[in-house]
Design a protein around this motif. Structure first.
Motif, mmCIF file in Angstrom:
data_model
loop_
_atom_site.group_PDB
_atom_site.id
_atom_site.type_symbol
_atom_site.label_atom_id
_atom_site.label_comp_id
_atom_site.label_asym_id
_atom_site.label_seq_id
_atom_site.Cartn_x
_atom_site.Cartn_y
_atom_site.Cartn_z
ATOM 1 N N MET A 1 -7.433 3.293 5.500
ATOM 2 C CA MET A 1 -7.879 1.982 5.276
ATOM 3 C C MET A 1 -8.407 1.127 6.372
ATOM 4 O O MET A 1 -7.825 1.418 7.685
ATOM 5 N N LYS A 2 -9.621 0.515 6.371
ATOM 6 C CA LYS A 2 -10.112 -0.348 7.372
ATOM 7 C C LYS A 2 -9.373 -1.310 7.927
ATOM 8 O O LYS A 2 -8.240 -1.642 7.368
ATOM 9 N N ASP A 3 -10.099 -2.256 8.666
ATOM 10 C CA ASP A 3 -9.375 -3.529 8.959
ATOM 11 C C ASP A 3 -9.228 -4.576 7.986
ATOM 12 O O ASP A 3 -9.836 -4.577 7.147
ATOM 13 N N ALA A 4 -7.847 -5.135 8.085
ATOM 14 C CA ALA A 4 -7.599 -6.192 6.908
ATOM 15 C C ALA A 4 -6.715 -7.130 7.487
ATOM 16 O O ALA A 4 -6.047 -6.961 8.698
ATOM 17 N N ASN A 5 -6.496 -8.244 6.944
ATOM 18 C CA ASN A 5 -5.465 -9.316 7.466
ATOM 19 C C ASN A 5 -4.001 -8.922 6.461
ATOM 20 O O ASN A 5 -4.121 -8.210 5.652
ATOM 21 N N LYS A 6 -3.114 -9.602 7.234
ATOM 22 C CA LYS A 6 -1.630 -9.525 6.712
ATOM 23 C C LYS A 6 -1.631 -9.863 5.322
ATOM 24 O O LYS A 6 -0.653 -8.945 4.574
ATOM 25 N N GLU A 7 -2.128 -10.827 4.854
ATOM 26 C CA GLU A 7 -1.740 -11.250 3.287
ATOM 27 C C GLU A 7 -2.334 -10.148 2.362
ATOM 28 O O GLU A 7 -1.753 -9.653 1.449
ATOM 29 N N ASP A 8 -3.416 -9.694 2.709
ATOM 30 C CA ASP A 8 -4.114 -8.366 1.732
ATOM 31 C C ASP A 8 -3.380 -7.318 1.993
ATOM 32 O O ASP A 8 -2.990 -6.545 0.934
ATOM 33 N N LEU A 9 -3.001 -7.049 3.103
ATOM 34 C CA LEU A 9 -2.263 -5.797 3.235
ATOM 35 C C LEU A 9 -0.950 -5.832 2.750
ATOM 36 O O LEU A 9 -0.348 -4.775 2.176
ATOM 37 N N ARG A 10 -0.266 -6.983 2.718
ATOM 38 C CA ARG A 10 1.129 -7.179 2.193
ATOM 39 C C ARG A 10 0.913 -6.947 0.664
ATOM 40 O O ARG A 10 1.552 -6.232 0.192
ATOM 41 N N ARG A 11 -0.084 -7.534 -0.046
ATOM 42 C CA ARG A 11 -0.408 -7.101 -1.369
ATOM 43 C C ARG A 11 -0.590 -5.909 -1.736
ATOM 44 O O ARG A 11 0.103 -5.197 -2.747
ATOM 45 N N ILE A 12 -1.339 -5.182 -1.052
ATOM 46 C CA ILE A 12 -1.632 -3.991 -1.314
ATOM 47 C C ILE A 12 -0.649 -2.752 -1.104
ATOM 48 O O ILE A 12 -0.365 -2.043 -1.913
ATOM 49 N N PHE A 13 0.137 -2.850 -0.084
ATOM 50 C CA PHE A 13 1.136 -2.116 0.210
ATOM 51 C C PHE A 13 2.413 -2.381 -0.521
ATOM 52 O O PHE A 13 3.232 -1.435 -1.028
ATOM 53 N N LYS A 14 2.686 -3.580 -0.951
ATOM 54 C CA LYS A 14 3.928 -3.901 -2.116
ATOM 55 C C LYS A 14 3.362 -3.170 -3.319
ATOM 56 O O LYS A 14 4.292 -2.543 -3.833
ATOM 57 N N PHE A 163 6.480 5.035 4.705
ATOM 58 C CA PHE A 163 6.033 6.033 3.908
ATOM 59 C C PHE A 163 4.683 6.588 4.272
ATOM 60 O O PHE A 163 4.413 7.715 4.153
ATOM 61 N N PHE A 164 3.770 5.628 4.638
ATOM 62 C CA PHE A 164 2.519 5.667 4.753
ATOM 63 C C PHE A 164 1.921 5.517 6.083
ATOM 64 O O PHE A 164 2.652 5.058 7.067
ATOM 65 N N GLU A 165 0.968 6.352 6.323
ATOM 66 C CA GLU A 165 0.171 6.131 7.579
ATOM 67 C C GLU A 165 -0.518 4.809 7.982
ATOM 68 O O GLU A 165 -0.496 4.005 6.868
ATOM 69 N N PRO A 166 -0.643 4.542 8.903
ATOM 70 C CA PRO A 166 -1.253 3.324 9.737
ATOM 71 C C PRO A 166 -2.796 2.997 9.060
ATOM 72 O O PRO A 166 -3.312 3.951 8.868
ATOM 73 N N VAL A 167 -2.840 1.615 8.998
ATOM 74 C CA VAL A 167 -4.376 1.149 8.722
ATOM 75 C C VAL A 167 -4.748 1.133 10.108
ATOM 76 O O VAL A 167 -4.180 1.281 11.059
ATOM 77 N N GLU A 168 -6.150 0.983 10.238
ATOM 78 C CA GLU A 168 -6.910 0.859 11.243
ATOM 79 C C GLU A 168 -6.751 -0.063 12.366
ATOM 80 O O GLU A 168 -6.011 0.052 13.490
ATOM 81 N N LYS A 169 -6.559 -1.377 11.797
ATOM 82 C CA LYS A 169 -6.265 -2.891 12.455
ATOM 83 C C LYS A 169 -6.065 -3.813 11.635
ATOM 84 O O LYS A 169 -6.520 -4.148 10.632
ATOM 85 N N ILE A 170 -4.934 -4.609 12.082
ATOM 86 C CA ILE A 170 -4.553 -5.828 11.386
ATOM 87 C C ILE A 170 -5.401 -6.876 11.883
ATOM 88 O O ILE A 170 -5.227 -6.932 13.340
ATOM 89 N N LEU A 171 -6.062 -7.623 11.526
ATOM 90 C CA LEU A 171 -6.869 -8.564 11.932
ATOM 91 C C LEU A 171 -6.186 -9.866 12.457
ATOM 92 O O LEU A 171 -6.598 -10.533 13.625
ATOM 93 N N ASP A 172 -5.053 -10.399 11.902
ATOM 94 C CA ASP A 172 -4.619 -11.576 12.199
ATOM 95 C C ASP A 172 -3.266 -11.420 12.795
ATOM 96 O O ASP A 172 -2.215 -12.149 12.478
ATOM 97 N N VAL A 173 -3.117 -10.637 14.161
ATOM 98 C CA VAL A 173 -1.788 -10.393 14.620
ATOM 99 C C VAL A 173 -1.680 -11.774 15.628
ATOM 100 O O VAL A 173 -2.681 -12.209 16.159
ATOM 101 N N GLY A 174 -0.327 -12.414 15.392
ATOM 102 C CA GLY A 174 -0.122 -13.475 16.219
ATOM 103 C C GLY A 174 0.576 -13.442 17.724
ATOM 104 O O GLY A 174 1.145 -12.297 17.905
ATOM 105 N N GLU A 175 0.713 -14.475 18.305
ATOM 106 C CA GLU A 175 1.166 -14.323 19.570
ATOM 107 C C GLU A 175 2.781 -14.109 19.540
ATOM 108 O O GLU A 175 3.373 -13.476 20.261
ATOM 109 N N THR A 176 3.462 -14.373 18.560
ATOM 110 C CA THR A 176 4.895 -14.051 18.283
ATOM 111 C C THR A 176 5.329 -12.791 17.464
ATOM 112 O O THR A 176 6.141 -12.323 17.686
ATOM 113 N N ASP A 177 4.109 -11.841 17.275
ATOM 114 C CA ASP A 177 4.303 -10.698 16.577
ATOM 115 C C ASP A 177 4.602 -9.511 17.547
ATOM 116 O O ASP A 177 3.958 -9.361 18.737
#
Length: 194
Positions: A1-14, A163-177
């Motif tokens: 999977m290509k780049d995506a934001n956390k909200e989309d990734l959360r929904r997809i992987f749940k 369980f799953f392999e990584p996505v390419e890039k999480i787009l909205d990484v925050g300073e506290t992550d």
């Protein structure tokens, strides 16, 4: 999977995890456990683990904990209790006969016990929905683990369990992550930071 934001990734992987059949879930847990055993856990004193939320089909960390207890008896296991009022975690030594109770989110937690502070921990098994190739992770979005990880020593090993392999890039990484050092998946061990 290509780049995506956390909200989309959360929904997809749940959705991806919830849709697993019993057979698929068992196969992933078996393969994940095999990879977990390939890692060298030697030299660690305190290892923190999460306990799975079964209704969300999280990886079976009980199997991993039993194996660590048997193979590395010198390792002390630690688990958390959620402080839902302050969105924080308190940590307790996980004795073999420790009494557990289920919290409102369906997570088994210790009933009392010996308190362990984050600075004592040598490694932490971190729950996640997905992660990227830089070690950034997507959890459930409450920030419990990022607040917890910020209190740990810089040399504490942060180990994702997926369980799953990584996505390419999480787009909205925050300073506290706080990124993972390693992620163990059903296919391999990912070494994410030097």
């Amino acid at each position: 999977m290509k780049d995506a934001n956390k909200e989309d990734l959360r929904r997809i992987f749940k959705r991806k995890r919830i849709s697993l059949t019993v057979e698929e879930e068992e196969s992933l847990n078996s393969r994940l456990f095999y990879q977990f055993k390939q890692f060298v856990w030697e030299g660690l004193n305190y290892v923190h683990t999460f306990l799975p939320i079964r209704k969300f089909k999280e990886p079976d960390t009980y199997r991993m904990a039993d194996w660590l207890r048997e193979t590395y008896p010198e390792i002390q296991l630690v688990i958390s209790k959620s402080d839902l009022k302050n969105n924080l975690l308190d940590h307790f030594l996980w004795e073999k006969d420790q009494m557990l109770e289920v919290n409102p989110w369906g997570i088994e937690e210790p009933v009392g016990g010996k308190i362990i502070v984050p600075s004592q921990l040598d490694a932490i098994l971190v729950p996640l929905l997905t992660f990227d190739r830089s070690g950034n992770r997507v959890g459930y979005g409450k920030g419990f683990y990022d607040r917890f990880l910020a209190l740990c020593r810089p040399d504490c090993l942060i180990v994702g369990i997926s369980f799953f392999e990584p996505v390419e890039k999480i787009l909205d990484v925050g300073e506290t992550d706080i990124p993972l050092d390693i992620c163990i998946t059903a296919e391999r061990i990912w070494y994410l930071r030097n």
